[in-house]
Design an enzyme around this catalytic site. Structure first.
Site, mmCIF file in Angstrom:
data_model
loop_
_atom_site.group_PDB
_atom_site.id
_atom_site.type_symbol
_atom_site.label_atom_id
_atom_site.label_comp_id
_atom_site.label_asym_id
_atom_site.label_seq_id
_atom_site.Cartn_x
_atom_site.Cartn_y
_atom_site.Cartn_z
ATOM 1 N N ASP A 161 12.944 9.959 4.850
ATOM 2 C CA ASP A 161 13.197 10.952 4.838
ATOM 3 C C ASP A 161 12.270 10.981 6.499
ATOM 4 O OD1 ASP A 161 13.455 13.877 5.502
ATOM 5 O OD2 ASP A 161 13.051 14.295 3.645
ATOM 6 N N LYS A 215 7.197 24.505 12.472
ATOM 7 C CA LYS A 215 6.722 23.750 11.543
ATOM 8 C C LYS A 215 5.512 22.459 12.028
ATOM 9 C CE LYS A 215 8.942 21.172 7.640
ATOM 10 N NZ LYS A 215 9.939 20.603 6.689
ATOM 11 N N ASP A 248 15.978 24.746 3.019
ATOM 12 C CA ASP A 248 15.279 23.700 4.296
ATOM 13 C C ASP A 248 14.610 24.480 5.406
ATOM 14 O OD1 ASP A 248 14.654 21.535 5.048
ATOM 15 O OD2 ASP A 248 16.302 20.244 4.820
ATOM 16 N N GLU A 267 10.886 17.689 -0.369
ATOM 17 C CA GLU A 267 11.751 17.040 0.328
ATOM 18 C C GLU A 267 12.437 16.222 0.258
ATOM 19 O OE1 GLU A 267 11.173 18.027 4.768
ATOM 20 O OE2 GLU A 267 11.680 19.939 4.804
#
Lengths: 622, 178
Positions: free
Chosen positions: A205, A87, A25, A183
């Site tokens: 999420d 990210k 992850d 994800e």
């Protein structure tokens, strides 16, 4: 009547050969690596027993790189060279970013923004690769061997550029990517398998920098994503920013230097986390000017200043439901994922929206990595027969081409189950036109200018014809990673001219090689050894797969001489793999792949027929 | 080498070639086929099998999408009879239907300008009902009457209605974004 048996294609590897595969992850704030051992998925800790690796990379003055907690602790000291939340920059140009309060020296480069650091100019891909390298070595130490590959998770709403950047980062870190996995889908696997649930579920999420909402149907052994939506620039970080801005206003501070900015953002994060279990938080800091910040942030204030962020997650949620053709009442459960879903205001808002208490009985930080680990185990071929399942995911955004007038022609609509291919025919505009330009875009808007530009390419060598006579068939293919390739072919003349685009933001093989050699100073030798090793692994994996296929179906599907030719090719590859000529090994791998295509074809046809036979048996039983 | 894609979509899923399909049986056949051909099943296989697996999985998804959506299914059935309902050369639709279209379009524009989510939602429901009626009509024309040309007209009407419904959804989504 005896039931027909259905074998599992391509799943039989040599017995007791457990292939080391992990799920990673790669998060905005924290990253994790997990693996399945003895049938159980668990997160792999560092040597100090910590599961999380803060996604922070610091380029040290002495030429070293530090990643994780140590780098995080120094972020306000050395803000230019300590990269947090990288990210957010993946696959993004300077114009895409909200530069406010970002303490880096950003460079506008074609395709993707770059960062100026003590080690020179770094691409977000290189920074991410540093994080992945640490996770890879953590995993190899914990598992005691080299990894065959990894499943790396990406936000479901990541576009083509962001996915490709993630895959490039893995390559740079020497990781074989088994699959990019969305994800929320990973979370659904972990949750669904753990609790054996069936029905329609929503996965909400909210991570450090991205928001995804996916609607899935879980039924016996099948995880089917019905729709997905989100915002790839909205996450827990934004809540910190809101507190930060509130502090600036309340304390009437002038614009801050990068160091103080980092310091206060850190304090803001602490306050946010504290408010999860407390009615108020104190924010105290001494700035470089000597000014002292001392404020009290109540939960009510916090909820007020972040209300619009919470609402920003509900609009995509509504859209995802509408795309799935479902009403709120049809959702059986809502799974909460991502550290930011710990905030009471989020839980409250989601609970209210779905008119049910969200499911929070999983560690929201770990569930994605655990799901990825389970999928990695399956993809590596370690699956025990009987506990198999199928994952059917979708693309988050429509893909199309620019047509006359700056308009978008959608070729593959969003929420199409992958892999998917769609073709459309186009024709020439002028007499004698011999070339045609294509502009590939991603997005839902009608105007090309409002969509993301992915690639431009040209088809040349079209035989001259009158306008409108040529038939150019453009094919979009999206693979199981959600990555796109586009090809174009002129049909009428029978002349074949095809191109496959690698999107322009992707790194070329040359760039990857350069980055690799920069990463390892003593490059030349390393590169050779590495290439040889890669080819040997490739050869071994092909030999294993073929041996299994032959054992299973060689008798039934091959004539004696066909089998003989394949076995000779395998023997040759085996011999070459003992040697040191990596190019020769690669050539033989390719030759053997070519040679075994008809065999693979027959196996596939047989499997398809058996699937239908199995289905007829099922329908008889109904 | 590409897989043998000659089998038609209905045969692929073992279903009778008719407009009325058993949705549950289609879903089940799709999942069963994907369980055999999906790339996840071949992630550790040789390149040849990986490539075939992607081609097959793509083909199975395409067939599924075609049969699942009434509009595409009807178009596909007509194409098997050499009728290209959605091709370039098509006959004009009845004036009455076109008038109705324009009325709906105007309603959409007015609601958009007034930022009236309530009217948009009402229009969405009207269009949904209209689509259901046209779908029922298709079943009659294709499965019972064999009225191919009439069915081709219905297919074109249904496309109009669906396009409009998409635009209504986009307008609703745009309201939510602000």
């Amino acid at each position: 009547m005896a039931l027909l048996q259905i074998s599992e294609p391509g799943t039989s590897t040599a017995p007791h050969q457990h292939r080391l595969a992990v799920g990673i992850d790669l998060g905005t704030t924290n990253s994790l690596v997990a693996s399945v051992q003895s049938g159980l998925a668990r997160v792999l800790d560092d040597e100090r027993g910590r599961a999380l690796l803060p996604s922070v990379v610091r380029y040290l003055p002495d030429g070293g790189v530090s990643v994780g907690y140590e780098a995080q602790a120094r972020q306000s000291e050395d803000p230019h060279n300590t990269i947090v939340s990288v990210k957010r920059f993946m696959g993004r140009g300077l114009k895409d970013l909200d530069k406010a309060n970002v303490p880096y020296r950003l460079l506008d480069e074609p395709g993707m923004v770059k960062l100026k650091t003590a080690h020179g100019v770094k691409s977000p891909v290189e920074v991410s690769a540093e994080i992945l390298r640490v996770l890879r070595s953590r995993a190899e130490r914990a598992l005691g061997g080299e990894l065959v590959g990894a499943v790396i998770t990406v936000p479901a709403y990541f576009d083509e550029a962001q996915r490709q950047a993630t895959k490039d980062a893995a390559r740079l870190a020497g990781i074989n990517v088994l699959r990019l996995l969305n994800e929320p889908t990973a979370a659904a696997i972990a949750y669904g398998l753990d609790h054996g649930v069936e029905g329609v579920y929503a996965v909400y999420d909210l991570g450090g920098g991205t928001f995804d909402i996916s609607i899935l149907r879980l039924s016996k052994g099948v995880f089917e994503v019905l729709s997905t939506h989100g915002d790839s620039a909205l996450g827990g970080d934004d809540f910190d920013q809101r507190i930060f801005c509130w502090v600036l206003e309340e304390a009437k501070l002038p614009p801050l230097d990068p160091r103080d900015t980092r310091l206060l953002l850190g304090k803001a994060r602490e306050a946010k986390e504290y408010l999860t279990d407390h009615p108020e938080a104190h924010i105290t800091a001494v700035l470089s000017s000597g000014d002292i910040v001392d404020l009290r942030l109540g939960l009510d204030d916090f909820n007020r200043i972040t209300q619009s962020l919470v609402n920003k997650t509900l609009a995509p949620t509504r859209k995802a439901l509408r795309d799935a053709g479902l009403e709120v009442e049809e959702v059986q459960g809502v799974v909460m994922v991502g550290g930011a879903t710990r905030m009471p205001c989020i839980r409250h808002a989601v609970g209210e929206f779905f008119a049910q208490t969200p499911l929070t009985n999983l560690d929201p930080d770990k569930v994605v990595a655990l799901g990825a680990a389970v999928q990695a185990d399956v993809l590596a071929g370690n699956k025990q027969s009987g506990d198999d399942w199928l994952l059917l995911d979708v693309i988050p955004l429509s893909l199309g081409l620019e047509v006359m007038g700056g308009l978008t022609e959608k070729i593959v609509p969003r929420n199409s189950t992958i892999p998917v291919a769609r073709a459309q025919e186009f024709t020439t505009f002028k007499d004698g036109q011999t070339a045609m330009g294509f502009h590939v875009v991603q997005g839902e808007r009608e105007l090309v200018a409002d969509c993301r530009s992915l690639a431009r390419f040209e088809l040349r060598g079209i035989p001259p014809m009158v306008a409108g006579a040529a038939r150019i068939r453009v094919t979009f293919q999206v693979d199981a990673d959600g990555l796109l390739s586009v090809s174009a072919r002129e049909q009428v003349s029978g002349v074949e001219a095809a191109v496959v685009v690698k999107p322009s933001y992707g790194l070329s093989d040359g760039e990857i090689a350069r980055m690799l050699s920069e990463a390892h100073a003593h490059a030349e030798e390393d590169m050779k050894a590495r290439a040889l090793n890669e080819q040997r692994v490739e050869a071994q994996s092909l030999l294993t797969a073929l041996a299994a296929a032959l054992a299973q179906d060689g008798e039934a599907l091959l004539a004696a001489d066909e089998r003989h030719v394949i076995e000779a090719g395998m023997a040759k590859l085996r011999a070459l793999a003992e040697g040191t000529e990596h190019l020769a090994i690669r050539a033989q791998v390719e030759a053997l792949n070519q040679l075994t295509t008809p065999f693979a074809q027959r196996r596939m046809d047989r499997n398809v027929r058996q699937a239908l036979a199995g289905q007829n048996v099922d329908s008889l039983r109904v | 080498m590409t897989p043998d894609f000659s089998a038609d979509h209905f045969t692929l899923f073992g279903l009778p070639a008719a407009f009325r399909v058993d949705g549950a049986a289609l879903d089940q056949a799709w999942r069963q086929l994907q369980a055999q051909v999906h790339p996840d099943r071949y992630a550790h296989a040789g390149e040849a099998e990986k490539r075939l697996s992607m081609q097959w999985a793509t083909r199975v998804n395409e067939a599924y999408q075609t049969l699942r959506e009434p509009l595409r299914r009807a178009d596909y059935l007509l194409q098997r009879r050499g009728i290209h309902a959605l091709g370039e050369r098509q006959t004009a639709l009845p004036a009455e239907f076109l008038m109705q279209q324009m009325e709906w379009r105007e309603g959409l524009q007015d609601a958009q300008q007034a930022r009236d989510a309530g009217s948009l939602d009402a229009l969405r429901r009207v269009l949904k009902r209209e689509a259901t009626q046209l779908t029922d009509l298709l079943a009659q024309q294709l499965d019972a009457e064999g009225a191919w040309d009439a069915a081709a007209d219905t297919v074109r009407k249904l496309r109009f209605v669906q396009k409009l419904a998409e635009d209504v959804n986009l307008a609703l989504a745009a309201l939510e974004d602000d």
